[in-house]
Scaffold this motif. Structure first.
Motif, PDB file in Angstrom:
ATOM      1  N   TYR A 149       0.835  -1.197   0.000  1.00 48.81           N
ATOM      2  CA  TYR A 149       0.000   0.000   0.000  1.00 48.81           C
ATOM      3  C   TYR A 149       0.872   1.250   0.000  1.00 48.81           C
ATOM      4  O   TYR A 149       2.019   1.225   0.485  1.00 48.81           O
ATOM      5  N   THR A 150       0.305   2.306  -0.553  1.00 41.66           N
ATOM      6  CA  THR A 150       0.873   3.637  -0.347  1.00 41.66           C
ATOM      7  C   THR A 150      -0.005   4.317   0.682  1.00 41.66           C
ATOM      8  O   THR A 150      -1.162   4.666   0.399  1.00 41.66           O
ATOM      9  N   GLY A 151       0.523   4.462   1.916  1.00 45.31           N
ATOM     10  CA  GLY A 151      -0.276   4.990   3.011  1.00 45.31           C
ATOM     11  C   GLY A 151       0.204   6.356   3.453  1.00 45.31           C
ATOM     12  O   GLY A 151       1.226   6.880   2.987  1.00 45.31           O
ATOM     13  N   ARG A 152      -0.558   6.926   4.400  1.00 44.77           N
ATOM     14  CA  ARG A 152      -0.226   8.247   4.928  1.00 44.77           C
ATOM     15  C   ARG A 152      -0.013   8.124   6.430  1.00 44.77           C
ATOM     16  O   ARG A 152      -0.790   7.481   7.123  1.00 44.77           O
ATOM     17  N   VAL A 153       1.062   8.732   6.902  1.00 45.42           N
ATOM     18  CA  VAL A 153       1.358   8.697   8.333  1.00 45.42           C
ATOM     19  C   VAL A 153       0.331   9.567   9.057  1.00 45.42           C
ATOM     20  O   VAL A 153       0.189  10.761   8.755  1.00 45.42           O
ATOM     21  N   VAL A 154      -0.381   8.949  10.020  1.00 46.64           N
ATOM     22  CA  VAL A 154      -1.419   9.688  10.729  1.00 46.64           C
ATOM     23  C   VAL A 154      -1.071   9.917  12.194  1.00 46.64           C
ATOM     24  O   VAL A 154      -1.679  10.768  12.847  1.00 46.64           O
ATOM     25  N   ASN A 155      -0.082   9.181  12.723  1.00 53.72           N
ATOM     26  CA  ASN A 155       0.279   9.344  14.136  1.00 53.72           C
ATOM     27  C   ASN A 155       1.690   8.807  14.347  1.00 53.72           C
ATOM     28  O   ASN A 155       2.092   7.834  13.704  1.00 53.72           O
ATOM     29  N   ILE A 156       2.427   9.452  15.242  1.00 51.96           N
ATOM     30  CA  ILE A 156       3.796   9.008  15.545  1.00 51.96           C
ATOM     31  C   ILE A 156       3.912   8.812  17.048  1.00 51.96           C
ATOM     32  O   ILE A 156       3.509   9.670  17.838  1.00 51.96           O
ATOM     33  N   GLN A 157       4.458   7.667  17.417  1.00 53.42           N
ATOM     34  CA  GLN A 157       4.743   7.323  18.807  1.00 53.42           C
ATOM     35  C   GLN A 157       6.225   6.983  18.917  1.00 53.42           C
ATOM     36  O   GLN A 157       6.898   6.738  17.901  1.00 53.42           O
ATOM     37  N   PRO A 158       6.764   6.968  20.148  1.00 49.12           N
ATOM     38  CA  PRO A 158       8.201   6.638  20.290  1.00 49.12           C
ATOM     39  C   PRO A 158       8.577   5.298  19.687  1.00 49.12           C
ATOM     40  O   PRO A 158       9.704   5.103  19.230  1.00 49.12           O
ATOM     41  N   PHE A 159       7.610   4.366  19.648  1.00 45.90           N
ATOM     42  CA  PHE A 159       7.929   3.012  19.164  1.00 45.90           C
ATOM     43  C   PHE A 159       7.646   2.821  17.674  1.00 45.90           C
ATOM     44  O   PHE A 159       7.875   1.760  17.129  1.00 45.90           O
ATOM     45  N   GLY A 160       7.094   3.815  17.010  1.00 43.85           N
ATOM     46  CA  GLY A 160       6.854   3.664  15.583  1.00 43.85           C
ATOM     47  C   GLY A 160       5.812   4.646  15.066  1.00 43.85           C
ATOM     48  O   GLY A 160       5.377   5.559  15.771  1.00 43.85           O
ATOM     49  N   ALA A 161       5.439   4.441  13.799  1.00 45.44           N
ATOM     50  CA  ALA A 161       4.472   5.332  13.145  1.00 45.44           C
ATOM     51  C   ALA A 161       3.246   4.527  12.724  1.00 45.44           C
ATOM     52  O   ALA A 161       3.362   3.381  12.269  1.00 45.44           O
ATOM     53  N   PHE A 162       2.058   5.143  12.877  1.00 54.10           N
ATOM     54  CA  PHE A 162       0.827   4.527  12.392  1.00 54.10           C
ATOM     55  C   PHE A 162       0.525   5.077  11.002  1.00 54.10           C
ATOM     56  O   PHE A 162       0.470   6.289  10.795  1.00 54.10           O
ATOM     57  N   VAL A 163       0.323   4.133  10.079  1.00 55.20           N
ATOM     58  CA  VAL A 163       0.121   4.477   8.674  1.00 55.20           C
ATOM     59  C   VAL A 163      -1.304   4.069   8.267  1.00 55.20           C
ATOM     60  O   VAL A 163      -1.708   2.923   8.487  1.00 55.20           O
ATOM     61  N   GLU A 164      -2.056   5.017   7.691  1.00 58.57           N
ATOM     62  CA  GLU A 164      -3.403   4.720   7.207  1.00 58.57           C
ATOM     63  C   GLU A 164      -3.291   4.043   5.841  1.00 58.57           C
ATOM     64  O   GLU A 164      -2.866   4.652   4.861  1.00 58.57           O
ATOM     65  N   LEU A 165      -3.718   2.773   5.798  1.00 57.05           N
ATOM     66  CA  LEU A 165      -3.658   2.007   4.555  1.00 57.05           C
ATOM     67  C   LEU A 165      -4.909   2.249   3.711  1.00 57.05           C
ATOM     68  O   LEU A 165      -4.834   2.433   2.499  1.00 57.05           O
ATOM     69  N   LEU A 166      -6.050   2.190   4.401  1.00 52.20           N
ATOM     70  CA  LEU A 166      -7.360   2.394   3.787  1.00 52.20           C
ATOM     71  C   LEU A 166      -8.159   3.268   4.738  1.00 52.20           C
ATOM     72  O   LEU A 166      -7.794   3.396   5.914  1.00 52.20           O
ATOM     73  N   PRO A 167      -9.237   3.871   4.289  1.00 58.16           N
ATOM     74  CA  PRO A 167     -10.045   4.672   5.220  1.00 58.16           C
ATOM     75  C   PRO A 167     -10.461   3.850   6.436  1.00 58.16           C
ATOM     76  O   PRO A 167     -11.121   2.814   6.316  1.00 58.16           O
ATOM     77  N   GLY A 168     -10.010   4.295   7.624  1.00 55.99           N
ATOM     78  CA  GLY A 168     -10.341   3.584   8.855  1.00 55.99           C
ATOM     79  C   GLY A 168      -9.468   2.391   9.145  1.00 55.99           C
ATOM     80  O   GLY A 168      -9.706   1.683  10.118  1.00 55.99           O
ATOM     81  N   LYS A 169      -8.449   2.134   8.329  1.00 59.38           N
ATOM     82  CA  LYS A 169      -7.562   0.984   8.519  1.00 59.38           C
ATOM     83  C   LYS A 169      -6.120   1.480   8.659  1.00 59.38           C
ATOM     84  O   LYS A 169      -5.528   1.972   7.691  1.00 59.38           O
ATOM     85  N   ASP A 170      -5.564   1.353   9.901  1.00 60.05           N
ATOM     86  CA  ASP A 170      -4.183   1.767  10.168  1.00 60.05           C
ATOM     87  C   ASP A 170      -3.335   0.547  10.488  1.00 60.05           C
ATOM     88  O   ASP A 170      -3.829  -0.462  10.993  1.00 60.05           O
ATOM     89  N   GLY A 171      -2.055   0.654  10.184  1.00 59.45           N
ATOM     90  CA  GLY A 171      -1.094  -0.373  10.551  1.00 59.45           C
ATOM     91  C   GLY A 171       0.108   0.266  11.232  1.00 59.45           C
ATOM     92  O   GLY A 171       0.375   1.463  11.049  1.00 59.45           O
ATOM     93  N   LEU A 172       0.836  -0.542  12.034  1.00 65.65           N
ATOM     94  CA  LEU A 172       1.998  -0.020  12.756  1.00 65.65           C
ATOM     95  C   LEU A 172       3.281  -0.311  11.995  1.00 65.65           C
ATOM     96  O   LEU A 172       3.589  -1.464  11.679  1.00 65.65           O
ATOM     97  N   LEU A 173       4.016   0.750  11.711  1.00 68.11           N
ATOM     98  CA  LEU A 173       5.364   0.645  11.144  1.00 68.11           C
ATOM     99  C   LEU A 173       6.331   0.880  12.294  1.00 68.11           C
ATOM    100  O   LEU A 173       6.506   2.011  12.764  1.00 68.11           O
ATOM    101  N   HIS A 174       6.949  -0.198  12.787  1.00 66.20           N
ATOM    102  CA  HIS A 174       7.808  -0.109  13.963  1.00 66.20           C
ATOM    103  C   HIS A 174       9.032   0.742  13.658  1.00 66.20           C
ATOM    104  O   HIS A 174       9.498   0.809  12.511  1.00 66.20           O
ATOM    105  N   ILE A 175       9.583   1.385  14.717  1.00 63.03           N
ATOM    106  CA  ILE A 175      10.737   2.276  14.538  1.00 63.03           C
ATOM    107  C   ILE A 175      11.925   1.560  13.926  1.00 63.03           C
ATOM    108  O   ILE A 175      12.732   2.161  13.203  1.00 63.03           O
ATOM    109  N   SER A 176      12.002   0.257  14.175  1.00 62.31           N
ATOM    110  CA  SER A 176      13.136  -0.509  13.649  1.00 62.31           C
ATOM    111  C   SER A 176      13.027  -0.749  12.149  1.00 62.31           C
ATOM    112  O   SER A 176      13.977  -1.227  11.528  1.00 62.31           O
TER     113      SER A 176
END
Length: 742
Positions: A628-655
């Motif tokens: 997917y080509t997603g958009r970063v919607v939130n950042i936490q110390p442990f990683g970034a949450f990426v919106e894949l689809l409307p209402g569907k986010d996934g975690l991209l870990h900092i590592s």
């Protein structure tokens, strides 16, 4: 009057006729039932004779919602304007009753049929004719009775004819034939059929005539019981308009002149000539004679016109417009007559011209019906309008009259068997037929024009439908069946018999008959001529538009149907409808979601496709391996949450945000950035883990800073351990002071 009841069984149904308990101040009354369905029919005849040149009969059928245990809708919570079904039922009662009264009857007659119970198994409409006949007889009203009405169905599996079938039996029938008349002839017919043959229709009519005769016999038994209990029926005397020999002779002396005036193919020109002749004949009477014979003169003038037209047909074989008995008037066929509308067709036959316009809508725009019948609504709707200008007259414009409702229903029944199912064509369809000119058979022109409009709209009808109106003249022992009757032949003839159908068979019929000598042979000839006439008309239509358009027009909504899991409906609708409203507002599409997860989307210019993609995205569950080509919607110390689809986010870990070690996510990503990711895990709770594709190198110094940070951390830990373990000096820990009481 004592109460009298007669119960009987016919064709597998139980019936009851009863009088003497209700509405005793009416001229006549009868309570009639089939099963538990019960109708009270009353008749009142005015004591005064009206100064009319026509028979003043009114029939009202009043639906009562308590008959099915419902409270009427709306603000007032009471029955108001009659439904379309109520109007059609009132017409069905009227049509066999009206010709049964003697000529010259001028007292006002009102028949009121009031359903008291509708058991949702047996229909209440056809038994009303029997109830009206019984009420008239019990009241001593002069008419040619008894009369009865029946509905004939045919089981599609066995081919067996059914009399007054239940609603369930009607669902399994390919014929819905309503007949009204006496034991010896049919005076009213209304039919809808699924393309059945002329031979099968004739057989059904013959069977129906036998059934009517059986019901008339039961009525006679009921009347005999009434006479035995209450004595002979009252003898009521009503003065009739009798012909006056002197007036008749003076008017009919102008027979040849009337015959000459009638020979004109142009309706308005002919009417002007006839009216001018009538005025000149009337002027031959003195003012005193006109006053004395104020009703007789107009009646004889009308009779002169009638007999001149009829004699012309039976003696010469020529009609007033010069046609032969089997000839169809000149045709004009123009599909795609109007721009931008979803579909249109102009059909003209002689001086009858109808413009039909088709409109396509969402399935949720179907018409809801609030009646006592177990029917929710319909998705194919046909409306017929007959404005006064179509006959060159002025008049009231507004809600449709009974005749307009009846003609619209006939055209609707004619086309209903060829309308595709909602699975094949998920649209609600409305056709409006505007009568622009009328000189007879406007309902048949509406059927033809509506076929053109549907085909022009791209509706994949099974087969095109055409229709023609037949007439009958019986004069001086001679019989002539007329094809494509015009207004004068309808008004002054003995029969108006409309037939519609496809190349495969009949789809609808309607007949009003005043001739008692209508034999099976005459009906067979009429149906054969009707078949030839409608095939001739159909050929002319297919020359202009051979088949329905392959696609609907750009101006029509493009309807896309989807199916989503029922547990995802709430996601598509959103809290308070926020999500679905947002999709509709953004795209301009209209969305309808059913409880079973069926989704119908309507839009123009690609709006439907855009809305469909957004709905698919909402309900889609990402799977391992998908990119997917997603958009970063939130950042936490442990990683970034990426919106894949409307209402569907996934975690991209900092590592996994870059190649090499990154101390902070913000060093390589910020909220709003687009990033290419791949799904590497979806756990049992639906949480999605991502990996970044095309990772960038970690920023310069990020790894060194990380090492220094580690060293400082180790040194700090060592100092803390030493501080805690030191027992002396400044590092000694004080013990807390204890407080004692005492």
């Amino acid at each position: 009057m004592a109460k009298v009841t007669h119960e009987f069984d016919l064709y597998g149904k139980h019936y009851k006729l009863e009088t003497g308990e209700l509405a005793k101040q009416a001229t006549g009354e009868c309570l009639v039932s089939c099963g538990d369905s019960t109708v009270n029919v009353t008749v009142v005849v005015s004591k005064e004779r009206k100064n009319y040149d026509f028979f003043p009969l009114t029939v009202d059928y009043i639906e009562k919602m308590y008959a099915v245990g419902r409270i009427p809708g709306g603000y007032l919570k009471r029955e108001a304007r009659p439904s379309e079904k109520a109007t059609l039922t009132a017409r069905m009662i009227d049509r066999p009753i009206r010709p049964s009264f003697p000529d010259g009857f001028r007292n006002e007659v009102q028949i009121v049929a009031m359903p008291l119970v509708a058991d949702q198994v047996n229909s209440v409409d056809t038994i009303c004719i029997m109830g009206a006949s019984a009420a008239l007889t019990v009241g001593g009203v002069p008419f040619e009775g008894p009369l009865a009405g029946v509905r004939i169905g045919r089981d599609v599996e066995t081919g067996e004819f059914l009399v007054n079938p239940t609603y369930e039996e009607r669902d399994n029938s390919d014929l819905d034939l309503e007949l009204g008349g006496s034991a010896t002839f049919i005076s009213m017919l209304e039919a809808g059929a699924k393309e059945i043959s002329e031979e099968d229709m004739l057989a059904a009519m013959a069977f129906g005539q036998e059934a009517i005769a059986a019901f008339c016999e039961e009525e006679k038994k009921f009347f005999q019981k009434c006479i035995e209990v209450n004595g002979p029926f009252p003898k009521r005397e009503y003065e009739l308009d009798e012909p006056i020999p002197e007036v008749h002779e003076r008017v009919f002396a102008h027979f040849d002149e009337m015959s000459a005036a009638l020979k004109d193919a142009d309706k308005l020109s002919r009417m002007d000539k006839v009216e001018a002749l009538k005025e000149s004949i009337k002027a031959e009477f003195t003012e005193e004679e006109q006053t004395e014979w104020d009703r007789a003169i107009p009646v004889e003038l009308k009779s002169l016109e009638k007999h001149a037209m009829r004699k012309m047909v039976v003696e010469t074989g020529e009609r007033v417009d010069g046609r032969t008995a089997t000839e169809v008037r000149p045709l004009m066929v123009k599909p795609n007559y109007l721009p931008l509308v979803h579909g249109s067709g102009l059909f003209q036959r002689g001086q009858t011209q109808v413009l039909s316009v088709a409109t396509l809508g969402m399935l949720n725009e179907w018409q809801r019906l609030d009646t006592i019948e177990p029917v929710d609504g319909k998705r194919y709707i046909h409306h017929y309008n007959f404005p006064p200008f179509c006959t060159g007259e002025t008049g009231r414009m507004g809600s449709p009259k009974r005749r307009e409702i009846g003609h619209g229903n006939l055209a609707e029944r004619a086309l209903l068997p060829v309308i595709p199912s909602e699975e094949e064509f998920p649209y609600t369809i409305r056709v409006v037929s505007e009568v622009m000119e009328s000189n007879g058979s406007s309902s048949m022109a509406s059927t033809c024009g509506s076929t053109l409009a549907l085909m022009d709209a791209g509706v994949p009808i099974k087969r095109p439908v055409s229709g023609v109106a037949m007439g009958l003249i019986q004069e001086e022992g001679k019989t002539v069946v007329l094809t494509d009757i015009q207004g004068l032949e309808d008004f002054l003839g003995d029969m108006d018999f409309k037939v519609t159908g496809t190349t495969k068979g009949i789809t609808a019929m309607q007949m009003d008959n005043k001739a008692t000598g209508l034999t099976p042979e005459i009906l067979k000839q009429a149906l054969q001529q009707a078949h030839e006439g409608r095939m001739f008309i159909l050929d002319a239509m297919l020359e202009q538009i051979p088949a329905p358009r392959e696609h609907t027009k750009e101006t029509a909504p493009q309807i896309i149907s989807l199916s989503i899991p029922t547990d995802k409906i709430r996601d598509v609708i959103g809290s308070g409808g926020k999500v679905i409203r947002g999709i509709q507002d953004d795209t301009g599409a209209t969305i309808d979601i059913q409880e079973d997860g069926s989704v119908f989307i309507a839009g123009t210019n690609g709006a439907g496709e855009e809305a469909a993609e957004r709905i698919k995205a909402i309900v889609k569950v990402p799977e391992v391996g998908e990119e997917y080509t997603g958009r970063v919607v939130n950042i936490q110390p442990f990683g970034a949450f990426v919106e894949l689809l409307p209402g569907k986010d996934g975690l991209l870990h900092i590592s996994r945000v870059a190649k090499g070690r990154v101390d902070k996510v913000e060093d390589v990503l910020n909220v709003g950035d687009e990033v290419r990711v791949k799904v590497i895990e979806v756990d049992e709770k639906g949480k999605i883990s991502l990996d970044r594709l095309d990772k960038p190198e970690a920023p310069a110094g990020a790894e060194r800073k990380g090492s220094e940070h580690k060293g400082e951390k180790r040194e700090g830990e060592h100092r803390r351990r030493r501080h805690v373990g030191d027992k002396g000096g400044s590092g000694e820990q004080r013990q807390p002071r204890r407080h004692h009481e005492g």
